[in-house]
Design a protein around this motif. Sequence first.
Motif, PDB file in Angstrom:
ATOM      1  N   ILE A 155       0.878  -1.172   0.000  1.00 21.13           N
ATOM      2  CA  ILE A 155       0.000   0.000   0.000  1.00 21.13           C
ATOM      3  C   ILE A 155       0.921   1.230   0.000  1.00 21.13           C
ATOM      4  N   PRO A 156       0.560   2.286  -0.735  1.00 15.51           N
ATOM      5  CA  PRO A 156       1.424   3.483  -0.768  1.00 15.51           C
ATOM      6  C   PRO A 156       1.366   4.289   0.529  1.00 15.51           C
ATOM      7  N   GLY A 157       1.761   3.664   1.625  1.00 15.32           N
ATOM      8  CA  GLY A 157       1.671   4.318   2.933  1.00 15.32           C
ATOM      9  C   GLY A 157       2.957   5.010   3.333  1.00 15.32           C
ATOM     10  N   GLU A 173       0.910  10.873   1.243  1.00 13.23           N
ATOM     11  CA  GLU A 173       1.706   9.703   0.854  1.00 13.23           C
ATOM     12  C   GLU A 173       1.204   9.100  -0.463  1.00 13.23           C
ATOM     13  N   PHE A 174      -0.119   9.068  -0.627  1.00 10.40           N
ATOM     14  CA  PHE A 174      -0.679   8.562  -1.881  1.00 10.40           C
ATOM     15  C   PHE A 174      -0.200   9.431  -3.049  1.00 10.40           C
ATOM     16  N   SER A 175      -0.251  10.732  -2.869  1.00 13.36           N
ATOM     17  CA  SER A 175       0.159  11.653  -3.933  1.00 13.36           C
ATOM     18  C   SER A 175       1.647  11.522  -4.247  1.00 13.36           C
ATOM     19  N   GLU A 176       2.455  11.349  -3.218  1.00 12.37           N
ATOM     20  CA  GLU A 176       3.908  11.257  -3.426  1.00 12.37           C
ATOM     21  C   GLU A 176       4.310   9.954  -4.112  1.00 12.37           C
ATOM     22  N   GLU A 177       3.735   8.835  -3.623  1.00 10.45           N
ATOM     23  CA  GLU A 177       4.207   7.534  -4.095  1.00 10.45           C
ATOM     24  C   GLU A 177       3.492   7.032  -5.345  1.00 10.45           C
ATOM     25  N   ALA A 178       2.219   7.380  -5.507  1.00 10.75           N
ATOM     26  CA  ALA A 178       1.454   6.851  -6.652  1.00 10.75           C
ATOM     27  C   ALA A 178       1.228   7.884  -7.752  1.00 10.75           C
ATOM     28  N   LEU A 179       1.437   9.164  -7.428  1.00 10.30           N
ATOM     29  CA  LEU A 179       1.215  10.207  -8.434  1.00 10.30           C
ATOM     30  C   LEU A 179       2.460  11.067  -8.632  1.00 10.30           C
ATOM     31  N   ASN A 180       3.529  10.721  -7.947  1.00 10.62           N
ATOM     32  CA  ASN A 180       4.801  11.452  -8.046  1.00 10.62           C
ATOM     33  C   ASN A 180       4.645  12.959  -7.834  1.00 10.62           C
ATOM     34  N   ALA A 181       3.850  13.318  -6.843  1.00  7.16           N
ATOM     35  CA  ALA A 181       3.551  14.730  -6.593  1.00  7.16           C
ATOM     36  C   ALA A 181       4.779  15.565  -6.242  1.00  7.16           C
ATOM     37  N   LYS A 191      -2.997  22.185  -6.938  1.00  7.07           N
ATOM     38  CA  LYS A 191      -4.207  21.882  -7.706  1.00  7.07           C
ATOM     39  C   LYS A 191      -4.631  20.425  -7.467  1.00  7.07           C
ATOM     40  N   LEU A 192      -3.631  19.536  -7.497  1.00  7.91           N
ATOM     41  CA  LEU A 192      -3.890  18.114  -7.265  1.00  7.91           C
ATOM     42  C   LEU A 192      -4.477  17.886  -5.875  1.00  7.91           C
ATOM     43  N   ARG A 193      -3.893  18.592  -4.898  1.00 10.26           N
ATOM     44  CA  ARG A 193      -4.356  18.425  -3.523  1.00 10.26           C
ATOM     45  C   ARG A 193      -5.824  18.797  -3.396  1.00 10.26           C
ATOM     46  N   LYS A 194      -6.201  19.896  -4.057  1.00  7.37           N
ATOM     47  CA  LYS A 194      -7.596  20.341  -3.988  1.00  7.37           C
ATOM     48  C   LYS A 194      -8.531  19.338  -4.659  1.00  7.37           C
ATOM     49  N   CYS A 195      -8.071  18.779  -5.797  1.00  7.06           N
ATOM     50  CA  CYS A 195      -8.889  17.771  -6.513  1.00  7.06           C
ATOM     51  C   CYS A 195      -9.116  16.529  -5.651  1.00  7.06           C
ATOM     52  N   LEU A 196      -8.046  16.063  -5.038  1.00  9.49           N
ATOM     53  CA  LEU A 196      -8.121  14.816  -4.277  1.00  9.49           C
ATOM     54  C   LEU A 196      -8.901  14.958  -2.979  1.00  9.49           C
ATOM     55  N   LYS A 197      -8.929  16.176  -2.478  1.00  9.89           N
ATOM     56  CA  LYS A 197      -9.534  16.437  -1.175  1.00  9.89           C
ATOM     57  C   LYS A 197     -10.955  15.895  -1.073  1.00  9.89           C
ATOM     58  N   VAL A 198     -11.725  16.070  -2.124  1.00 10.07           N
ATOM     59  CA  VAL A 198     -13.121  15.618  -2.140  1.00 10.07           C
ATOM     60  C   VAL A 198     -13.170  14.091  -2.005  1.00 10.07           C
ATOM     61  N   PHE A 199     -12.361  13.431  -2.834  1.00 14.25           N
ATOM     62  CA  PHE A 199     -12.354  11.959  -2.817  1.00 14.25           C
ATOM     63  C   PHE A 199     -11.889  11.416  -1.469  1.00 14.25           C
ATOM     64  N   PHE A 200     -10.917  12.081  -0.871  1.00 13.48           N
ATOM     65  CA  PHE A 200     -10.364  11.619   0.406  1.00 13.48           C
ATOM     66  C   PHE A 200     -11.235  11.952   1.615  1.00 13.48           C
ATOM     67  N   LYS A 201     -12.385  12.557   1.353  1.00 17.49           N
ATOM     68  CA  LYS A 201     -13.294  12.874   2.461  1.00 17.49           C
ATOM     69  C   LYS A 201     -13.993  11.628   2.970  1.00 17.49           C
ATOM     70  N   ASN A 202     -14.287  10.707   2.042  1.00 19.99           N
ATOM     71  CA  ASN A 202     -15.086   9.540   2.412  1.00 19.99           C
ATOM     72  C   ASN A 202     -14.255   8.286   2.595  1.00 19.99           C
ATOM     73  N   GLY A 203     -13.565   8.228   3.699  1.00 19.81           N
ATOM     74  CA  GLY A 203     -12.747   7.047   3.974  1.00 19.81           C
ATOM     75  C   GLY A 203     -13.419   6.146   4.991  1.00 19.81           C
ATOM     76  N   LYS A 204     -13.116   4.849   4.882  1.00 19.39           N
ATOM     77  CA  LYS A 204     -13.620   3.894   5.878  1.00 19.39           C
ATOM     78  C   LYS A 204     -12.432   3.228   6.543  1.00 19.39           C
ATOM     79  N   GLU A 205     -12.434   3.214   7.861  1.00 17.77           N
ATOM     80  CA  GLU A 205     -11.308   2.607   8.559  1.00 17.77           C
ATOM     81  C   GLU A 205     -11.290   1.094   8.348  1.00 17.77           C
ATOM     82  N   VAL A 206     -10.111   0.595   7.999  1.00 17.71           N
ATOM     83  CA  VAL A 206      -9.954  -0.834   7.747  1.00 17.71           C
ATOM     84  C   VAL A 206      -9.171  -1.503   8.883  1.00 17.71           C
TER      85      VAL A 206
END
Length: 281
Positions: A155-157, A173-181, A191-206
């Motif tokens: 996992i890109p942790g 960490e996701f942006s750095e390792e999987a998107l080479n931010a 810009k990327l951070r703002k885009c991802l922010k919405v998607f990263f709002k809905n997380g479920k603890e595993v």
Amino acid sequence: IKMHTNCRGGLYPRTKDIYRFDVPDDKVSWDVEYKEYQPVDYTAESVLQQPPWADPDIRKSSEPIKIKWNSLDNNIDRQTFGKKYDIYNHVPRNPHGRTGIIGRGLLGRWGPNHAADPIITRWKVVDGHKVKGQDGKPVLQFIAIQRRDTGDWAIPGGMVDAGELVTTTLQREFSEEALNALNLTPEKRDKLRKCLKVFFKNGKEVYKGYVDDIRNTDNSWIETVAMNFHDDNGTSVANLALTAGDDAVSVKWLDIAQSLKLYANHKEFMKKVANDLNGSW
Ligand code: RP5
Ligand code: MG
Ligand code: MG
């Protein structure tokens, strides 16, 4: 408590001659006496130089260093997700038992070293149809990186910086390792951070707790919070262009299945994700 296995036996990572003292299964627990136990003492040079992410060498310092064990120590979270850890000879003791090595190895903190693991998932789709596994359930995929240090898929942790919110670490960490931010211009990264922010709002603890990581020692270990971010209709993160960055050498969507071989105990997390989303395993 589940017994650790990855942090026992053999050569310590990134060393040529640091071998862990052998700890057989029945000698892992501190409750069992192990008279012959003579763990090697090793802390990597990179840690001893005391970068911002590392603690001082409390055992060798002349003046006493005050560290607030089992609590939030200024900006540094020294709390464990498990039961409070014990302090022996002035340093924390790994609650999961012996590892054959004392000191911090490659880890910066005495006691828990907090990490965060973002598990990004989508359904596997071919020609517009969800692919089914042998159990008849739809197959899930997650964004995996290949680690530079071991070559394992994972996992890109990454580690939670002092004072950083776990939610921030997950996205960073996701942006750095999987998107080479880290290789983007500051404007594009923003810009990327703002885009991802919405998607990263809905997380479920595993998962929340101890990681069976090859770097753990008797005095330092990794604990993580693994969160699942699922793109159910495949319209957002599912379409991102992936580029490995930082400590990742490759990145790709990997099918979630029982046959997976992953770094540390990451496979355990995947089983939970498949179960939670009712995907194939
Ligand atoms: C694992 O190592 C954690 O689960 C996380 O994925 C990772 C953090 O360490 P680095 O990737 O920063 O080396 O134990
Ligand atoms: Mg990283
Ligand atoms: Mg990492």
